[in-house]
Design a protein around this motif. Sequence first.
Motif, PDB file in Angstrom:
ATOM      1  N   VAL A  79       0.811  -1.223   0.000  1.00 41.66           N
ATOM      2  CA  VAL A  79       0.000   0.000   0.000  1.00 41.66           C
ATOM      3  C   VAL A  79       0.844   1.273   0.000  1.00 41.66           C
ATOM      4  N   LYS A  80       2.149   1.125   0.036  1.00 45.63           N
ATOM      5  CA  LYS A  80       3.023   2.297   0.166  1.00 45.63           C
ATOM      6  C   LYS A  80       2.736   3.357  -0.892  1.00 45.63           C
ATOM      7  N   ASP A  81       2.544   2.962  -2.134  1.00 43.13           N
ATOM      8  CA  ASP A  81       2.321   3.921  -3.215  1.00 43.13           C
ATOM      9  C   ASP A  81       0.907   3.867  -3.774  1.00 43.13           C
ATOM     10  N   LYS A  89      -9.407  -2.202   5.744  1.00 42.14           N
ATOM     11  CA  LYS A  89      -8.436  -2.243   6.830  1.00 42.14           C
ATOM     12  C   LYS A  89      -7.741  -3.602   6.874  1.00 42.14           C
ATOM     13  N   TYR A  90      -6.426  -3.574   6.849  1.00 42.86           N
ATOM     14  CA  TYR A  90      -5.647  -4.811   6.920  1.00 42.86           C
ATOM     15  C   TYR A  90      -5.822  -5.436   8.305  1.00 42.86           C
ATOM     16  N   LEU A 100      -7.082 -10.755   2.029  1.00 42.87           N
ATOM     17  CA  LEU A 100      -8.020 -10.109   1.105  1.00 42.87           C
ATOM     18  C   LEU A 100      -8.157  -8.623   1.430  1.00 42.87           C
ATOM     19  N   ASN A 101      -7.894  -7.779   0.436  1.00 40.74           N
ATOM     20  CA  ASN A 101      -8.103  -6.347   0.621  1.00 40.74           C
ATOM     21  C   ASN A 101      -8.595  -5.705  -0.663  1.00 40.74           C
ATOM     22  N   THR A 102      -9.282  -4.575  -0.480  1.00 37.87           N
ATOM     23  CA  THR A 102      -9.870  -3.836  -1.592  1.00 37.87           C
ATOM     24  C   THR A 102      -9.376  -2.400  -1.540  1.00 37.87           C
ATOM     25  N   PHE A 111     -18.282  -3.017   4.858  1.00 37.83           N
ATOM     26  CA  PHE A 111     -17.238  -4.014   4.590  1.00 37.83           C
ATOM     27  C   PHE A 111     -17.246  -5.089   5.677  1.00 37.83           C
ATOM     28  N   LYS A 112     -17.208  -6.341   5.246  1.00 38.90           N
ATOM     29  CA  LYS A 112     -17.137  -7.434   6.209  1.00 38.90           C
ATOM     30  C   LYS A 112     -16.310  -8.584   5.638  1.00 38.90           C
ATOM     31  N   ARG A 113     -15.739  -9.371   6.530  1.00 34.75           N
ATOM     32  CA  ARG A 113     -14.954 -10.543   6.165  1.00 34.75           C
ATOM     33  C   ARG A 113     -15.693 -11.798   6.605  1.00 34.75           C
TER      34      ARG A 113
END
Length: 294
Positions: A79-81, A89-90, A100-102, A111-113
């Motif tokens: 996610v740095k750039d 949220k990680y 899993l991330n968006t 948002f839910k996992r």
Amino acid sequence: MKHTLLIFATLFAFAGCTDENNSLPKEGTLNVLTYNVAGLPEGFSSSSPEKNTPLISPLLNNFDVVNVQEDFFYHNELVKDVKHPHQSKYEAKISLGDGLNTFSKIPFRSFKRVQWNDCNGADCFTPKGFTYCQLLLAPNIYVDLNNVHTNAGVAPEDLAARRSNISQLNDFILRNSRGNAVIIMGDLNVRYTRIGDNIRTLLNSENKMQDVWVELIRENTLPTQDDVALTDCGGADTNPQCEVVDKVLYRSSKFITLTPVEYQVKTNEFLDEDGNWLSDHRPIFASFRYTFLR
């Protein structure tokens, strides 16, 4: 007098909502990417994540919505750039998290996992599953988005776990996305040709999903389920005639029509300076035209 004021206030509020809806654009475009970034720790990954993850990061900015899988160990580098203003949220509360991330230029909510009910072997080391959120394309007009990573492998136990995963996802959409437009993107680890897989469940059930690859590249003709994988496509692993396990599925709703206009297996920009892939998976791109129906 109070009743009269209340009536006028209600009419004014209704008129305001109508004007706002009438001023909305009637259509737009949405381009999306799904990418398994092979983010297991160096030595366990099938790629070279220490070197490649920082190279992947800025490339993701070219897309409106990005779903990544295996975002396990190198999230900060990934996610740095990344410039997307809306990011999930990680979380790595258990093991390395679900990976899993968006990342989205479009606001999303709810948002839910969701963890799989079944897994097998090494897939049980992390809480793999899928995520759910709603992309807000306009006020009160949204598309449900799922990011998916199912059980891998082809042993009988793997196939059984993956069939369970697909059925669980199908049931979730039936319960939580009834009547909504939906986009599913991710590493589904399935092939239409593989006899032990049940990807057709998502297409044939009440959910009635469509596959962008099948629609645009195969002209709505599903591959034969005969265990003959479509992987020998002239030697080019970016040949769209080949079937990959990374999928983009969708459906429209009575409020919004999604029309796929492009499908690509992305190539050059996702290679390092020596021409090597930045992950063991290929990034899958799709572009949609959307039209509001109210």
